[in-house]
Design an enzyme around this catalytic site. Sequence first.
Site, short mmCIF file in Angstrom:
data_model
loop_
_atom_site.label_atom_id
_atom_site.label_comp_id
_atom_site.label_asym_id
_atom_site.label_seq_id
_atom_site.Cartn_x
_atom_site.Cartn_y
_atom_site.Cartn_z
N HIS A 74 0.84 -1.21 0.00
CA HIS A 74 0.00 0.00 0.00
C HIS A 74 0.88 1.26 0.00
CE1 HIS A 74 -3.13 -2.71 2.20
NE2 HIS A 74 -2.94 -3.08 0.94
N HIS A 228 -9.35 -2.34 -4.49
CA HIS A 228 -8.22 -2.63 -3.61
C HIS A 228 -7.24 -3.61 -4.26
CE1 HIS A 228 -5.86 -2.59 -0.03
NE2 HIS A 228 -5.68 -3.89 -0.22
N ASP A 232 -3.26 -3.02 -4.70
CA ASP A 232 -2.19 -3.98 -4.40
C ASP A 232 -1.30 -4.21 -5.62
OD1 ASP A 232 -2.92 -4.48 -1.77
OD2 ASP A 232 -4.11 -6.26 -2.25
N HIS A 255 -0.16 -11.17 -4.70
CA HIS A 255 1.23 -10.74 -4.58
C HIS A 255 2.22 -11.68 -5.29
CE1 HIS A 255 -0.35 -7.80 -1.92
NE2 HIS A 255 -0.74 -8.68 -1.03
ZN LIG Z 1 -3.79 -4.71 0.07
#
Ligand SMILES: [Zn+2]
Length: 275
Positions: A74, A228, A232, A255
Site C-alpha cells: 500500500h 483494492h 495492491d 502478490h
Molecule cells: Zn492490500
Amino acid sequence: MIKRQTTINRIFKITGIGLHTGQPVNLEFLPRREFGIAFVINGQMIPARYDMVADTRLSTLIAKEGASVSTIEHLMAAFYFSGVTNCLVYIDGPEVPIMDGSAWEFYQGMWKAGVYEFPENGVYLKVLRPVEVTREDAFLRVKPLNTLEITMSIEFRAPVGKQKKRVTDVENAFAIINSRTFGFIEELEAIRQAGLAKGATLDNAVAIGEDSIVNPHGLRYKKELVNHKILDLIGDLYTSGYRLLGKVEANKTGHYLNNLLLKEIFSDPANYAIY
Ligand SMILES: [Zn+2]
C-alpha cells in the site's frame, strides 16, 4: 504524468499499527538523491525492489541479510500515485502499518510534504512485447501500450461474487488510493489462531460476513474490493523500481503473480525499455 526522478520535499513521519503484529510502528520519510525507494530497518537498507521480495503469502515482504519489512504494497502504491521515485523510509518494526487499510494516509503525508524534481529521467518501464504469468486459473499479463491501463477481475464467495474493473487513467484513479483491504470472517479466525492479524479491526479492513459487509458504514465504493486489488497490483508493480507503461490484464492475481510478472519482464532485456 511525471517525467523525471523526484523525491519528497521535506522529512515527515507516520505512526500506525501493524496488521499482523498489532504493535505500533513508526515510519520516517527522508528525501533521497539516489534513484529508488528503500527501507531502512535496524541500520540495514533494503531496496523496495522485486528482486528483494522474499514472501508473498499474506503481503509483499522484502528481506536482505536477516532484516525484513512486510506489507509494503500500500505504501508503494502511495509512492506511485504521488509520483515519488526516490525516498528512504526508516521503519522501527517488521511491518508497514496498516493505517485505514488503504494507501490514503501515506498518500496524504506525501502530498503535504510535496514533491521535489531532479533533472534525471529514467523513471518509466515500457513493455515492448507481451508477457504473461499464470497459476491455476489466475493470470496476469501485460501488452505494449504508451500509458498504464489495468483491467482487474476477481471472484469470491457471495456476497462479493464476480467483479471486474477497467482503469484507463491509472495515474489519476483516485478511487483506487483509499479503497481498503478486505477479509472474510471465517478466514480471520484461522489467521488469528496462527498468531496473525492481531491488529485487524473494522477501522482498517472491510470484513465480509456470511451475507453482508460487517462494517457499520459499509463500503466506500460499490467496487471497493476490486479497487483494492488494483491498489495492491499497482504497489507490487512499483517494486519494479519504475512506473510501468503497458496494458495490464489481471484475473484473480495476488502478490505472488504480481512479483512473478516483474521477474518475467526483467528476465529478457528484449521485453522492456527504460526511459
Ligand atoms: Zn492490500
